[in-house]
Design a protein around this motif. Structure first.
Motif, PDB file in Angstrom:
ATOM      1  N   GLY A 446       0.795  -1.234   0.000  1.00  0.00           N
ATOM      2  CA  GLY A 446       0.000   0.000   0.000  1.00  0.00           C
ATOM      3  C   GLY A 446       0.817   1.269   0.000  1.00  0.00           C
ATOM      4  O   GLY A 446       0.330   2.326   0.414  1.00  0.00           O
ATOM      5  N   SER A 447       2.059   1.207  -0.489  1.00  0.00           N
ATOM      6  CA  SER A 447       2.886   2.412  -0.619  1.00  0.00           C
ATOM      7  C   SER A 447       3.026   2.671  -2.116  1.00  0.00           C
ATOM      8  O   SER A 447       3.487   1.802  -2.865  1.00  0.00           O
ATOM      9  CB  SER A 447       4.252   2.146   0.029  1.00  0.00           C
ATOM     10  N   LEU A 448       2.601   3.853  -2.558  1.00  0.00           N
ATOM     11  CA  LEU A 448       2.525   4.094  -4.003  1.00  0.00           C
ATOM     12  C   LEU A 448       3.882   4.518  -4.547  1.00  0.00           C
ATOM     13  O   LEU A 448       4.455   5.511  -4.089  1.00  0.00           O
ATOM     14  CB  LEU A 448       1.488   5.191  -4.292  1.00  0.00           C
ATOM     15  N   PRO A 449       4.419   3.793  -5.531  1.00  0.00           N
ATOM     16  CA  PRO A 449       5.715   4.180  -6.081  1.00  0.00           C
ATOM     17  C   PRO A 449       5.632   5.426  -6.956  1.00  0.00           C
ATOM     18  O   PRO A 449       4.656   5.614  -7.692  1.00  0.00           O
ATOM     19  CB  PRO A 449       6.135   2.953  -6.906  1.00  0.00           C
ATOM     20  N   ILE A 450       6.657   6.264  -6.839  1.00  0.00           N
ATOM     21  CA  ILE A 450       6.820   7.423  -7.720  1.00  0.00           C
ATOM     22  C   ILE A 450       8.105   7.145  -8.482  1.00  0.00           C
ATOM     23  O   ILE A 450       9.192   7.146  -7.902  1.00  0.00           O
ATOM     24  CB  ILE A 450       6.934   8.731  -6.909  1.00  0.00           C
ATOM     25  N   ALA A 451       7.993   6.856  -9.771  1.00  0.00           N
ATOM     26  CA  ALA A 451       9.125   6.246 -10.462  1.00  0.00           C
ATOM     27  C   ALA A 451       9.309   6.795 -11.870  1.00  0.00           C
ATOM     28  O   ALA A 451       8.355   7.271 -12.500  1.00  0.00           O
ATOM     29  CB  ALA A 451       8.910   4.726 -10.545  1.00  0.00           C
ATOM     30  N   HIS A 452      10.557   6.694 -12.336  1.00  0.00           N
ATOM     31  CA  HIS A 452      10.876   7.055 -13.723  1.00  0.00           C
ATOM     32  C   HIS A 452      10.275   6.010 -14.659  1.00  0.00           C
ATOM     33  O   HIS A 452      10.356   4.816 -14.397  1.00  0.00           O
ATOM     34  CB  HIS A 452      12.411   7.109 -13.857  1.00  0.00           C
ATOM     35  N   ARG A 453       9.706   6.493 -15.756  1.00  0.00           N
ATOM     36  CA  ARG A 453       9.081   5.577 -16.719  1.00  0.00           C
ATOM     37  C   ARG A 453      10.182   4.878 -17.525  1.00  0.00           C
ATOM     38  O   ARG A 453      10.547   5.299 -18.611  1.00  0.00           O
ATOM     39  CB  ARG A 453       8.158   6.367 -17.662  1.00  0.00           C
ATOM     40  N   THR A 454      10.735   3.831 -16.956  1.00  0.00           N
ATOM     41  CA  THR A 454      11.808   3.110 -17.634  1.00  0.00           C
ATOM     42  C   THR A 454      11.751   1.639 -17.253  1.00  0.00           C
ATOM     43  O   THR A 454      11.244   1.295 -16.174  1.00  0.00           O
ATOM     44  CB  THR A 454      13.186   3.716 -17.245  1.00  0.00           C
ATOM     45  N   GLY A 455      12.248   0.774 -18.125  1.00  0.00           N
ATOM     46  CA  GLY A 455      12.387  -0.648 -17.832  1.00  0.00           C
ATOM     47  C   GLY A 455      11.156  -1.245 -17.176  1.00  0.00           C
ATOM     48  O   GLY A 455      10.006  -0.978 -17.557  1.00  0.00           O
ATOM     49  N   GLY A 456      11.408  -2.060 -16.155  1.00  0.00           N
ATOM     50  CA  GLY A 456      10.322  -2.753 -15.472  1.00  0.00           C
ATOM     51  C   GLY A 456       9.409  -1.829 -14.690  1.00  0.00           C
ATOM     52  O   GLY A 456       8.266  -2.199 -14.381  1.00  0.00           O
ATOM     53  N   LEU A 457       9.892  -0.615 -14.385  1.00  0.00           N
ATOM     54  CA  LEU A 457       9.019   0.331 -13.673  1.00  0.00           C
ATOM     55  C   LEU A 457       7.859   0.725 -14.581  1.00  0.00           C
ATOM     56  O   LEU A 457       6.716   0.817 -14.139  1.00  0.00           O
ATOM     57  CB  LEU A 457       9.820   1.571 -13.249  1.00  0.00           C
ATOM     58  N   ALA A 458       8.166   0.943 -15.858  1.00  0.00           N
ATOM     59  CA  ALA A 458       7.114   1.298 -16.816  1.00  0.00           C
ATOM     60  C   ALA A 458       6.118   0.153 -16.985  1.00  0.00           C
ATOM     61  O   ALA A 458       4.933   0.377 -17.238  1.00  0.00           O
ATOM     62  CB  ALA A 458       7.741   1.649 -18.163  1.00  0.00           C
ATOM     63  N   ASP A 459       6.606  -1.076 -16.820  1.00  0.00           N
ATOM     64  CA  ASP A 459       5.732  -2.246 -17.036  1.00  0.00           C
ATOM     65  C   ASP A 459       4.887  -2.605 -15.816  1.00  0.00           C
ATOM     66  O   ASP A 459       3.902  -3.323 -15.948  1.00  0.00           O
ATOM     67  CB  ASP A 459       6.587  -3.481 -17.388  1.00  0.00           C
ATOM     68  N   THR A 460       5.297  -2.159 -14.642  1.00  0.00           N
ATOM     69  CA  THR A 460       4.619  -2.637 -13.419  1.00  0.00           C
ATOM     70  C   THR A 460       3.889  -1.543 -12.648  1.00  0.00           C
ATOM     71  O   THR A 460       3.278  -1.839 -11.624  1.00  0.00           O
ATOM     72  CB  THR A 460       5.633  -3.301 -12.457  1.00  0.00           C
ATOM     73  N   ILE A 461       3.996  -0.310 -13.131  1.00  0.00           N
ATOM     74  CA  ILE A 461       3.284   0.782 -12.445  1.00  0.00           C
ATOM     75  C   ILE A 461       2.326   1.412 -13.444  1.00  0.00           C
ATOM     76  O   ILE A 461       2.727   1.792 -14.548  1.00  0.00           O
ATOM     77  CB  ILE A 461       4.273   1.856 -11.933  1.00  0.00           C
ATOM     78  N   GLU A 462       1.064   1.508 -13.044  1.00  0.00           N
ATOM     79  CA  GLU A 462       0.090   2.173 -13.907  1.00  0.00           C
ATOM     80  C   GLU A 462      -0.052   3.606 -13.406  1.00  0.00           C
ATOM     81  O   GLU A 462      -0.517   3.824 -12.266  1.00  0.00           O
ATOM     82  CB  GLU A 462      -1.246   1.423 -13.833  1.00  0.00           C
ATOM     83  N   ASP A 463       0.376   4.539 -14.234  1.00  0.00           N
ATOM     84  CA  ASP A 463       0.431   5.940 -13.807  1.00  0.00           C
ATOM     85  C   ASP A 463      -0.955   6.440 -13.412  1.00  0.00           C
ATOM     86  O   ASP A 463      -1.913   6.315 -14.173  1.00  0.00           O
ATOM     87  CB  ASP A 463       0.991   6.783 -14.962  1.00  0.00           C
ATOM     88  N   GLY A 464      -1.055   6.979 -12.202  1.00  0.00           N
ATOM     89  CA  GLY A 464      -2.336   7.503 -11.734  1.00  0.00           C
ATOM     90  C   GLY A 464      -3.260   6.436 -11.202  1.00  0.00           C
ATOM     91  O   GLY A 464      -4.376   6.727 -10.769  1.00  0.00           O
ATOM     92  N   VAL A 465      -2.846   5.187 -11.219  1.00  0.00           N
ATOM     93  CA  VAL A 465      -3.688   4.091 -10.726  1.00  0.00           C
ATOM     94  C   VAL A 465      -2.979   3.343  -9.596  1.00  0.00           C
ATOM     95  O   VAL A 465      -3.483   3.243  -8.478  1.00  0.00           O
ATOM     96  CB  VAL A 465      -4.036   3.098 -11.860  1.00  0.00           C
ATOM     97  N   THR A 466      -1.792   2.840  -9.879  1.00  0.00           N
ATOM     98  CA  THR A 466      -1.062   2.090  -8.844  1.00  0.00           C
ATOM     99  C   THR A 466       0.229   2.809  -8.444  1.00  0.00           C
ATOM    100  O   THR A 466       1.055   2.242  -7.748  1.00  0.00           O
ATOM    101  CB  THR A 466      -0.715   0.672  -9.336  1.00  0.00           C
ATOM    102  N   GLY A 467       0.415   4.015  -8.924  1.00  0.00           N
ATOM    103  CA  GLY A 467       1.613   4.788  -8.605  1.00  0.00           C
ATOM    104  C   GLY A 467       1.694   5.959  -9.561  1.00  0.00           C
ATOM    105  O   GLY A 467       0.700   6.321 -10.217  1.00  0.00           O
TER     106      GLY A 467
END
Ligand SMILES: Nc1ncnc2c1ncn2[C@@H]1O[C@H](COP(=O)(O)OP(=O)(O)O[C@H]2O[C@H](CO)[C@@H](O)[C@H](O)[C@H]2O)[C@@H](O)[C@H]1O
Length: 535
Positions: A446-467
């Motif tokens: 339940g901690s929302l990631p704030i991440a650069h849209r790169t590599g696996g971060l782009a694949d596992t975080i839905e912007d505005g939904v899960t982080g």
């Protein structure tokens, strides 16, 4: 899929600047979901494929020694694959292995080769039945310090002075076991090798004329195992292999290139990173070779997952268990983290960074952003170790903002779990990220990631939904995402909706079984066909 402003949220609270509404894809929302749902989508069937004997070779495994994500993968992936395969692990017998309570049974012996010393193979059976072969060679592996060197935080070849010998020995042991020359009663049909430390294994197999299929998984292309060309003889590498289509990389010997060149198939740990490493920007000088592999259909991305121990409802490391819609437990963990890091009581958001503190991870950006976060009412905790210069900067930051910034320089998995559980947002402005596990752990807690849209971060975080994702590795772009996070935090309903969406588990190792199984089958068939053709 429509993006609309969330129903029931005052539009003022969801707009940070004219025309910039925070939106959430409606069909991804789990607003009415009563509880944390960890059900997995059914994984594609792997049952149609035969089970294989696989040796999984790695320089670290969380059961004994972990520097970062590779340790987690090496512990979890073979256990997941064991549902379908007879899979065993090979690691060096580090001091931690020798010191563990597990009994080591001597089962094999390998002779010296060039400057690689003779060694023995021990067998350890973990409580859950996983068999780990350990390479017993006290002069190489039993030292005070990490697997790669005394300094924490890296997978680098720049640690122990004899890392070329240490990891060539590991690679050759894997090749000898696969060739049936180690005296073991068990012989693998296939090698699964991980990162530069095992890179020479498929090369030794090739040079010695053994047709054993191998998968080489890149967890981080930036750490390559580069050595002076003059070291080849010591490692038993023929002069004829030191050329551009062999192990030579800009005049040096490259373990990473050896793995990519000689393995039957190369994988990496997300689809996006598999594409990125074929470009000059992310290819670390190997993009040409990797493009060639991709064109041959010999490069693919299979994402990492996380295991069942990452469950906030059952994790015994937490001060209080919790689930979606039960935020009291999450608050109790936040209080613990604040207390542990000497932070003041606060109603503002708690940002966290759990990471190896190295250039890759963008910790410099977080240090730059810290003043604005604190001024806006946020607090920050850091846990990590790595580059000494960065560690000193973090300590200074904590001195500058007492009660608002807390730092622990070191490695502590129990604390890391509490931080994922207690924080509101995880900061991950990585310059590149092959997959990333921390953002998946954070989401599950339940901690929302704030991440650069790169590599696996782009694949596992839905912007505005899960982080939150941002596009450029610079402060302005990062700060925009942080501002979005502050806005969402102020809107309780939206914040809780995002948390629930993030906690809905979607990344599990079970989903990796089918793609790996299909790949193992494919390269085994190809090796069989080639063997027949050669014969
Ligand atoms: N100080 C600390 N104390 C306790 N725990 C700490 C810690 N610092 C980090 N960790 C833990 O180490 C792991 C880090 O894993 P990541 O996959 O996020 O990154 P890493 O760069 O190490 O892995 C590389 O390999 C993995 C595996 O493939 C890829 O996901 C990734 O992109 C690639 O860079 C997590 O389990 C995290 O909790």
């Amino acid at each position: 899929m429509g993006n609309v402003a969330l129903k029931g949220i005052d539009s003022d609270t969801t707009t940070d600047s004219p025309g910039r509404a925070i939106t959430i894809p409606t069909d991804s929302l789990t607003l009415d979901k009563p509880d944390h749902d960890t059900r997995e989508p059914p994984a594609p069937a792997s049952s149609g494929y035969p089970s294989q004997r696989i040796l999984f070779v790695t320089a670290e495994i969380a059961d004994f020694v972990k520097v970062g994500g590779l340790g987690d993968v090496s512990s979890a992936l073979p256990r997941a694959l064991a549902a379908h395969h007879d899979i065993r692990v090979l690691i060096p017998a580090y001091r931690e292995v020798r010191d563990s309570a597990l009994k080591i049974r001597r089962v094999g012996h390998l002779p010296a080769y060039a400057d690689l010393p003779a060694c023995e193979i021990g067998e350890v059976t973990c409580a859950d039945g996983l068999v780990i072969y350990v390479l017993l060679c006290s002069e190489l592996y039993e030292r005070a310090g990490g697997p790669y060197g005394t300094g924490p935080g890296g997978y680098g070849s720049d640690g122990w002075e004899d890392n070329d010998i240490r990891f060539a020995r590991l690679s050759l042991a894997a090749a000898e076991i696969a060739a049936g020359h180690a005296g073991l009663e068990w012989c693998p049909q296939l090698l699964h090798l991980n990162d530069w430390a095992c890179g020479l294994a498929p090369a030794y197999l090739h040079w010695q004329g053994h047709n054993v299929p191998s998968v080489f998984t890149i967890h981080n292309l930036a750490y390559q195992g580069l050595y002076d060309a003059s070291r080849c003889a010591a490692l038993g590498i023929l002069d004829s292999a030191f050329h551009i289509e062999g192990v030579e990389y800009y005049g040096k010997l490259s373990f990473m290139k050896a793995g990519i060149t000689y393995a039957s198939h190369v994988t990496t740990v997300s689809a996006t990173y598999a594409q990125e490493i074929t470009t000059p920007e992310f290819g670390c000088g190997l993009d040409g070779l990797l493009r060639c592999k991709a064109q041959q259909g010999r490069l693919s991305g299979i994402p990492n997952g996380i295991d069942d121990s990452w469950d906030p409802r059952t994790d015994a490391h937490l001060v209080q268990a919790f689930s979606a819609n039960d935020w009291r437990g999450k608050r109790a963990n936040a209080e613990y983290v604040r207390h542990r890091f000497g932070l003041a009581t606060s109603a503002g958001p708690l940002f966290a960074m759990v990471s190896r503190m190295v250039h890759q991870k963008g910790v410099d950006l977080v240090i730059e952003a810290a003043a604005s976060i604190v001024q806006a009412g946020g607090q920050l905790v850091f846990i990590g170790s790595g580059e000494r210069r960065v560690e000193i900067q973090l300590d200074r930051l904590a001195e500058r903002y007492p009660g608002a910034v807390g730092v622990y320089v070191g490695f502590d998995e129990d604390e890391a779990r509490c931080i994922y559980a207690g924080s509101d947002f995880l900061l991950m402005p990585s310059r590149f990220e092959p997959c990333g596990l921390s953002q998946m752990y954070a989401q599950r807690f339940g901690s929302l990631p704030i991440a650069h849209r790169t590599g696996g971060l782009a694949d596992t975080i839905e912007d505005g939904v899960t982080g939150f994702l941002f596009d450029e590795v610079h402060l302005a772009s990062f700060m925009q995402a942080i501002q979005q996070a502050f806005l969402v935090y102020r809107s309780t309903e939206l914040f809780h909706a995002m948390r629930r969406a993030a906690m809905t588990g979607r990344y599990h190792w079970r989903q990796s079984i089918a793609p790996y199984t299909q790949l193992y089958q494919r390269i085994s068939e190809e090796a069989g066909i080639e063997a027949q053709a050669a014969g």
